[in-house]
Design an enzyme around this catalytic site. Sequence first.
Site, mmCIF file in Angstrom:
data_model
loop_
_atom_site.group_PDB
_atom_site.id
_atom_site.type_symbol
_atom_site.label_atom_id
_atom_site.label_comp_id
_atom_site.label_asym_id
_atom_site.label_seq_id
_atom_site.Cartn_x
_atom_site.Cartn_y
_atom_site.Cartn_z
ATOM 1 C CG ASN A 7 -1.802 1.282 1.422
ATOM 2 O OD1 ASN A 7 -1.927 1.922 0.450
ATOM 3 N ND2 ASN A 7 -2.653 1.256 2.308
ATOM 4 N NE ARG A 91 -6.490 1.324 0.366
ATOM 5 C CZ ARG A 91 -6.799 2.224 1.209
ATOM 6 N NH1 ARG A 91 -5.588 2.884 1.821
ATOM 7 N NH2 ARG A 91 -7.857 2.585 1.565
ATOM 8 C CG HIS A 180 -12.917 3.961 3.728
ATOM 9 N ND1 HIS A 180 -13.657 5.090 4.498
ATOM 10 C CD2 HIS A 180 -11.554 4.430 4.040
ATOM 11 C CE1 HIS A 180 -12.916 5.668 5.036
ATOM 12 N NE2 HIS A 180 -11.620 5.466 4.887
ATOM 13 N N GLY A 212 -10.560 8.858 8.996
ATOM 14 C CA GLY A 212 -11.523 9.006 7.778
ATOM 15 C C GLY A 212 -12.785 8.111 7.951
ATOM 16 N NE ARG A 241 -10.875 13.427 3.712
ATOM 17 C CZ ARG A 241 -10.248 11.934 3.789
ATOM 18 N NH1 ARG A 241 -11.114 11.241 4.277
ATOM 19 N NH2 ARG A 241 -9.228 11.690 3.148
ATOM 20 C CG ASP A 284 -6.543 10.467 18.350
ATOM 21 O OD1 ASP A 284 -7.434 10.220 19.104
ATOM 22 O OD2 ASP A 284 -5.341 10.155 17.973
ATOM 23 N NE ARG A 286 -6.748 7.416 20.580
ATOM 24 C CZ ARG A 286 -5.826 6.633 19.987
ATOM 25 N NH1 ARG A 286 -5.548 5.462 20.386
ATOM 26 N NH2 ARG A 286 -5.176 7.173 18.939
ATOM 27 C CD GLU A 385 -8.684 -0.599 4.476
ATOM 28 O OE1 GLU A 385 -8.712 -0.091 3.425
ATOM 29 O OE2 GLU A 385 -8.773 -0.013 5.584
#
Length: 398
Positions: A7, A91, A180, A212, A241, A284, A286, A385
């Site tokens: 990837n 990928r 995704h 994402g 985003r 993030d 968290r 993935e």
Amino acid sequence: MNILVVNCGSSSLKYQLINMDDESVIAKGLCERIGIDGSKLTHQPAGKDKYVVEHEMPDHTVAIKLVMDALVDPEHGVIKSTDEIAAVGHRVLHAGTVYSDSIIVNEDVKRVIRECFDLGPLHNPANLMGIEACEKAMPGKPNVAVWDTGFGMKMPEKAYLYAIPHEYYEKYSIRRYGFHGTSHMFVSGEAIKFGNLDPENAKVIVCHLGNGASVSASIGGKCVDTSMGLTPLEGLIMGTRSGDIDPAVVQFICNKEGKDVNEVLNILNKKSGVYGMSGGVSSDFRDIEAAAKSGNHLAEVALDAFRYRVAKYIGAYTAAMNGVDAIAFTAGVGENDKATRKAICEYLGFLGVKIDDQANDVRGKNAVISAADSKVKVMLIPTNEELAIARDTLALVK
Ligand code: AMP
């Protein structure tokens, strides 16, 4: 039979070598800062110590050569020679409207990847570099392209066409693609197996909630709709985003702040989401949760809005499929954050969704988290993935 999964990003290369006899990861690693000073390879062979190589990597060809060296290294390696690699699965972000199924790379496939540079300006050039680096390092070894847009390409026209003049689809292939894809394919498939659902007809909603984030709806594993669009900007609120937004906001900010469209798009991609909504606390989740708990109102609203948007998509996709058999949570937030899973499901009581708090107290493994009398099975399914790419690659080269 071993499959190498690669990837590539513009300055990074992640890899996993997977033994497909038992689908175990024999080694994995990461090349960082390719083309930048201070590049290094971190190689993790299964059952052995981590091995770090600090070495100049001017391009992906050098990076892949270092990966090969690490894999066959007498001390840190896991195979005797690259002959033990049957094929390489890559990928690849975008194939435009040309390909949806995974395919063995030939000159035509490389041409399509190149022609889609404008649809995936950050990823497609890097993906092609990775393929060409593997071709050089292992001449004659099959390379397989697995498309991140592949799953979304199966959406019907009513879901993928934007309500804009049709000439833009004809001239520039402007449509919703969804991203995704390998994750949605893998998780919807695993949800059907793990949940003992009808493989042909099961209506499944997958919530891929990470930095994402996207939601998909599929029937029998075939995509009906998915939340990302021409680019990954559409849909859910994400780490940085904005997700869905009135496009007039772009014009408004341009006029008020004297910015151009590219600058505002950059803000929508990199400075918005929970990061922007919280007034810059963090991208993030968290940190956002910690700030919300300590009374930061904007962080609280950002978290609420994120969860609310996911619930709205689940409601919409339930209508799109005229029902839902299972909802599966995956990725960083989906796999680890029981409070977010519960908060989203609380919106769905009208569908007969009931979470079992004890069952929901779980992370990182396949689990049913709904109560026995829930009308919809709610699950946690960790995404993988790399394994999805390896399976597709194996199927093509076997
Ligand atoms: P991913 O993009 O799938 O790697 O997911 C990364 C996101 O998952 C980051 O925003 C993390 O903060 C979030 N995440 C990981 N663990 C947790 C957790 N226990 N609670 C909330 N968010 C988490």
